[in-house]
Design an enzyme around this catalytic site. Structure first.
Site, PDB file in Angstrom:
ATOM      1  N   GLY A 134      28.280  20.261  10.947  1.00  0.00           N
ATOM      2  CA  GLY A 134      29.337  21.246  10.786  1.00  0.00           C
ATOM      3  C   GLY A 134      28.946  22.525  11.482  1.00  0.00           C
ATOM      4  N   SER A 135      29.936  23.308  11.918  1.00  0.00           N
ATOM      5  CA  SER A 135      29.646  24.574  12.577  1.00  0.00           C
ATOM      6  C   SER A 135      30.809  25.518  12.406  1.00  0.00           C
ATOM      7  CB  SER A 135      29.357  24.350  14.066  1.00  0.00           C
ATOM      8  OG  SER A 135      30.473  23.770  14.716  1.00  0.00           O
ATOM      9  N   LYS A 137      21.566  25.080   6.781  1.00  0.00           N
ATOM     10  CA  LYS A 137      22.548  25.997   7.354  1.00  0.00           C
ATOM     11  C   LYS A 137      21.795  27.110   8.069  1.00  0.00           C
ATOM     12  CE  LYS A 137      26.549  28.896   6.235  1.00  0.00           C
ATOM     13  NZ  LYS A 137      27.470  29.340   5.161  1.00  0.00           N
ATOM     14  N   ASP A 186      36.475  32.726  -0.894  1.00  0.00           N
ATOM     15  CA  ASP A 186      36.805  31.900   0.278  1.00  0.00           C
ATOM     16  C   ASP A 186      36.929  30.432  -0.119  1.00  0.00           C
ATOM     17  OD1 ASP A 186      37.482  31.520   2.910  1.00  0.00           O
ATOM     18  OD2 ASP A 186      35.431  31.359   3.629  1.00  0.00           O
ATOM     19  N   VAL A 243      25.429  23.832  10.612  1.00  0.00           N
ATOM     20  CA  VAL A 243      24.778  23.086   9.540  1.00  0.00           C
ATOM     21  C   VAL A 243      24.221  21.798  10.133  1.00  0.00           C
ATOM     22  CG1 VAL A 243      25.044  21.970   7.301  1.00  0.00           C
ATOM     23  CG2 VAL A 243      26.357  24.027   7.826  1.00  0.00           C
TER      24      VAL A 243
END
Length: 1021
Positions: free
Chosen positions: A727-728, A747, A847, A734
């Site tokens: 993931g980014s 991360k 968030d 990550v």
């Protein structure tokens, strides 16, 4: 030489042939010129002025539509080609006027333009299966040539326009699954040619038959789940073309006229769930020989069920939940096509032997007779109903034994004969019913032992033998019932232990109930492995030993009843992980020690019963302990303190003697640990200074995390290779890695990002003080300078193999069931309650969105990414809170944040509400359909309460709402239960995402509603 007359003949033939060839050529030439002329005339459209009118109208229609189709359905609607060959447009050959507009299932949203009324030659208009909103334009009334109109499966609102009466040639009208409201306009009586009128699942009201009773050509009227009122008039007998009437779920009243049953074309009649009453006509059915479906359930009909010998085509008779009395009429043997007979919950009487009359019904699959006053003994002839799948005969007066032949019903999936007077034992060969999924024989007088052959029922999901007189031990063969979810053996005379392998199988239990038996010994360790267990009842047995520590692994537990046994010792501290508990009963045991403080942190909703034990020390005063009606402490002479309503003595030095010793011991241990930590930290800091100073000078951060080096993470992630990225985002990437043999997520924060430092500190400080099963667990943190002199900040998390919720909703990771989605909703709510209410310094996430919800191997949800988190009350180091101002993600952030409001728990609740709506609808709040003031909240709110199926995620509809169990299609009741569950989740989501903070639902109330929805859904499994 040929004769002269032959010459003449030859010349004549030649002349005729030549003439024929010339004529053929001329015809071909004329035809070719016509084709060329027609082809050349297509682009201009000026040979027929009406063509330009149609083209302008179509462009106006396009202007109000939004094309979401992958292929762009409306992309062909341009000036490069003639409008008669645009996608979905059909013109007649004579005038090139638009006659058909078929844009169904085209991914369109927007509104229907009034210019559609200018397509004056239109015969067919199909716009169904789209996402159109707004009202039905009244200009449709100008289309007097219109014959077919289908607007179903959209989001249309408002009333049906009275001008629609101008479509005097209309034969087919389908407006089902919209949000239309109000009464049918009286002007619609003019639609005298209507043959097909479908209005399912809207909010339509007022009288129905006042409008349609003169539609003499009408073949089908379908309007279930509206609010139509009025009676069914005797004049319905004039509608001789009617073959299907479906009006279930309305508010129709009065009695049924006998003329209804003289409709010779009638095949399907569904008037279930209305306010109808009275007796059925005794002479009904003289002409209704074609009737197949006869649905009158959930009304208030009374009197006897008439003989229906004239209904020779009957396939389904659904009469349950009424007030019918008397005997079941004879004559069922002639219904050779009968598949369903639902007579349950009436006041029917007589001998259950009438089942003998059903033996010729060789297609019968569903037979429900429960909730009547039938008596007698089940006849052995029931063995002849070999096609029966669902058999319920409970809540009645039947007695005797289960007939041996019942084990011949090899297609049986549900056998429910609870709350009756059955005696003797369960047939030893019950295991022959290998398709059985539900076996419910509760509340009878069954004796003997539980048959070993039950272990053959590998499909069995619900087994209820409670409230009988069963003896001996529970057979170990139960472990072979690999599909078991619900097991209830309570209120019997069972003995022995639970360590005979009963729980060594692969079954994943949701409910276990062994209460009120004579079972003994400790609880087996295998029960602790039932991580999906929601209810455990072992009350009133002879169990002994310590409370099993491993029970802490059952983190889904909501109800825990262990009262009336001989358990001793303390309540294990590990039970603090049981955050889902709503009710606990440990009464009448030999438990001792202080009342654990963690019990005041679990949001118990119903009660906590610790009475009649040997607990000592002070009683907490918060959470459940603040409610005198929910806490029971009688019979514990060593307790003190608590709220005044408990009338306990004040805590004195004597009362707290043991507690003070414990307190001193804790202080000594903590002092030693802190001292050791200080020494280790000092040594570490010296070493670090010999290298280069860490980027963070924060002492709390240094003491808490500086444990993993850059080199270790470099090795764990294969040099931070691109293959390791999972993931980014703008703040960093990550990586998946292996650290000390464990799979982790690393991360790495982007040092070039302006907020990287603040995000890093926010996540560290949010998670260093937060430990909850529904939060992503932080393993360690690293803040240093790498070998190239660059700032390096990383967090190491527990790896979540199922990735983010966002990928499941909008990516390609497969589908989630409704049960999984509701479970995720509950998991996230628990995490938020913990963050907002249960830690010393409450935190708001700010968030919350699907990409920040991660799923472990069991699809349990964990809230992650605390880069924008903010403490509600300042922590020790105020600089560790994230900055103020608008933060969050558009669509998920609360509207008040955009006006400069401070971070609040209500803001997280708003995001949670949007998350719930996205879970069910599959639509992101930033979807293209949400523009200007129209948003996901409004979209979902408009679907309540009766249109929810129109907005659900298509993957959910394909999965759960058409679910099959083996080769069994889900029953109507099961489907309805799913609809109710979906409605509950959407209702909670809408309530949580209200515009004003004070109008939003509390999370504790949300959890109650969601858990109730999940429980009801599980009850249908």
């Amino acid at each position: 030489m040929k004769p002269n007359h032959l010459k003449t003949t030859d010349n004549t033939s030649s002349f005729i042939c030549c003439l024929f060839r010339k004529l053929t050529f001329l015809v071909f030439l004329v035809f070719a010129m016509q084709q060329i002329s027609r082809t050349e005339s297509l682009p201009s459209s000026f040979d027929h002025p009406g063509n330009e009118t149609d083209r302008i109208a179509l462009l106006a229609i396009k202007n109000q539509l939004i094309d979401h189709h992958p292929k762009g359905i409306l992309s062909s609607w341009n000036s490069s080609i003639h409008h008669c060959i645009w996608e979905g447009v059909t013109c007649d050959h004579k005038h090139n006027r638009v006659t058909n507009l078929t844009l169904h299932s085209s991914g369109l949203s927007g509104t229907i333009s009034p210019f559609i009324g200018n397509l004056s030659f239109l015969h067919t208009l199909y716009l169904y299966n789209n996402s159109l909103s707004g009202q039905i334009p009244s200009n449709l009334g100008g289309l007097f040539r219109l014959q077919n109109l289908a607007l179903n499966n959209n989001n249309l609102v408002g009333k049906i326009p009275a001008n629609l009466s101008g479509c005097i040639n209309l034969q087919f009208l389908d407006i089902k699954y919209n949000h239309l409201e109000g009464a049918l306009p009286a002007e619609l009586r003019a639609l005298s040619k209507l043959e097909y009128f479908v209005m399912d699942s809207n909010n339509l009201t007022g009288p129905l038959f006042d409008i349609i009773q003169n539609f003499t050509f009408l073949e089908k009227v379908s309007a279930p789940y509206n609010a139509f009122t009025g009676t069914i008039p005797n004049s319905i007998g004039r509608m001789q073309n009617l073959n299907s009437i479906c009006l279930r779920g309305n508010k129709l009243s009065g009695i049924l006229p006998i003329s209804l049953f003289n409709l010779s074309s009638l095949q399907n009649l569904d008037l279930s769930n209305n306010l109808l009453h009275g007796q059925l006509p005794s002479q009904m059915g003289f002409n209704a020989s074609r009737l197949k479906w006869f649905y009158l359930s959930e009304n208030s009909f009374s009197g006897s069920i008439p003989t229906m010998t004239n209904f020779t085509s009957l396939e389904q008779i659904i009469l349950h939940n009424n007030y019918f009395t008397g005997m079941v009429p004879h004559g069922f043997q002639q219904f050779r096509n009968l598949t369903s007979l639902f007579l349950s919950y009436n006041n029917l009487q007589g001998d259950i032997n009438f089942i003998n009359t059903l033996v010729n019904c060789t297609q019968l699959q569903f037979l429900t007779l429960s909730g009547n006053d039938f008596s007698g003994i089940l006849p052995n002839s029931i063995a002849n109903l070999s096609s029966v799948v669902h058999l319920t005969v409970g809540d009645s007066l039947i007695s005797g034994i289960l007939p041996p032949g019942i084990t011949n019903l090899i297609n049986l999936e549900e056998l429910i004969i609870g709350n009756s007077k059955l005696t003797a034992s369960i047939p030893h060969d019950i295991g022959k019913l290998y398709k059985l999924e539900t076996l419910d024989l509760h509340s009878n007088r069954i004796t003997g032992k539980i048959p070993d052959s039950l272990g053959n029922l590998s499909r069995l999901s619900r087994l209820d033998l409670s409230d009988n007189k069963l003896e001996e031990s529970i057979p170990g063969s139960i472990q072979n019932c690999q599909s078991l979810l619900y097991l209830n053996f309570s209120y019997n005379e069972l003995n022995g232990t639970l360590d005979n392998g009963q729980f060594k199988g692969s079954a994943t239990f949701v409910e276990l109930d062994f209460s009120h038996n004579n079972l003994e010994g400790p609880l087996p360790l295998e029960i602790s492995k039932q991580t999906s267990l929601g209810t455990l009842r072992v009350s009133r047995n002879k169990f002994s030993g310590l409370l099993p520590d491993g029970l802490s692994e059952c983190t889904e537990l909501q109800s825990l009843y262990m009262d009336g046994n001989s358990f001793h010792g303390k309540i294990p501290l590990s039970y603090s992980s049981l955050a889902s508990l709503q009710e606990i009963d440990f009464s009448w045991n030999n438990l001792s020690g202080p009342i654990p403080v963690f019990l005041s942190t679990i949001p118990l909703i119903y009660f906590l019963d610790l009475s009649h034990n040997n607990f000592q020390g002070s009683v907490p005063t918060n959470s459940v302990f603040a409610n005198a009606s929910a806490i029971f402490l009688d019979g514990n002479t060593g307790l003190c303190g608590g709220i005044p309503q408990l009338h306990l003595p004040k805590c004195t030095e004597r009362n707290n003697k043991l507690m003070s010793y414990a307190f001193r011991l804790i202080i000594l241990v903590l002092g030693g640990l802190l001292g050791g930590l200080a020494i280790v930290t000092g040594i570490y800091l010296v070493r670090v200074r010999k290298k280069k100073a860490p980027l963070s000078s924060d002492p709390v951060l240094a003491k808490a995390f500086m444990k993993v080096s850059y080199d270790m993470l470099l090795k764990a992630t294969g040099g931070f290779s691109s293959e390791s990225i999972v993931g980014s985002g703008s703040s960093g990437s990550v990586y998946k890695g292996i650290l000390d043999g464990n799979t982790v997520a690393v991360k790495v924060f982007n040092s070039q990002h302006c907020d990287a430092s603040k995000s890093f500190l926010s996540e560290c400080n949010a998670l260093r003080n937060a430990r909850h099963r529904n939060l992503v667990a932080i393993v360690t943190a690293c803040a240093s300078i790498d070998f190239q002199g660059n700032d390096f900040r990383a967090l190491v998390y527990e790896f979540m193999p199922n990735g983010s919720l966002d990928r499941w909703l909008h990516g390609f990771d497969g589908n989630m069931s409704l049960l999984q989605r509701v479970g995720i909703a509950i998991d996230v709510a628990h995490a938020l309650i913990y963050l907002h209410q249960e830690i010393e310094n409450p935190i708001v996430h700010r968030d919350l969105k699907p990409s920040n919800i991660l799923l472990d191997n069991d699809m349990v949800a964990h809230v992650g990414d605390f880069g924008l988190a903010k403490f509600l009350t300042p922590p020790l180091h105020i600089n560790q809170s994230s900055t103020t101002g608008f933060r969050g993600t558009i669509g998920y952030a609360a509207p008040e944040y955009g006006l400069g409001s401070e971070a609040s728990a209500a803001g997280d609740i708003y995001s949670y509400g949007i998350l719930l709506l996205e879970l069910i609808t599959g639509k992101s709040p930033t979807d293209n359909m949400f523009k200007e003031d129209y948003n996901l909240h409004m979209y979902a709110e408009a679907a309540l309460p009766d249109q929810v199926l129109q907005i659900i995620d298509p993957k959910l509809e394909e999965g759960d709402l058409k679910e099959k169990a083996g080769d069994r299609t889900a029953t109507q009741d099961e489907l309805q239960q799913r609809v109710e569950c979906i409605t509950s989740v959407i209702t909670v989501g809408v309530s949580c995402s209200n515009h004003l903070p004070h109008d939003r639902m509390k999370l504790t109330d949300a959890i109650i509603k969601l858990q109730s929805a999940r429980d009801n859904l599980l009850d249908t499994k």
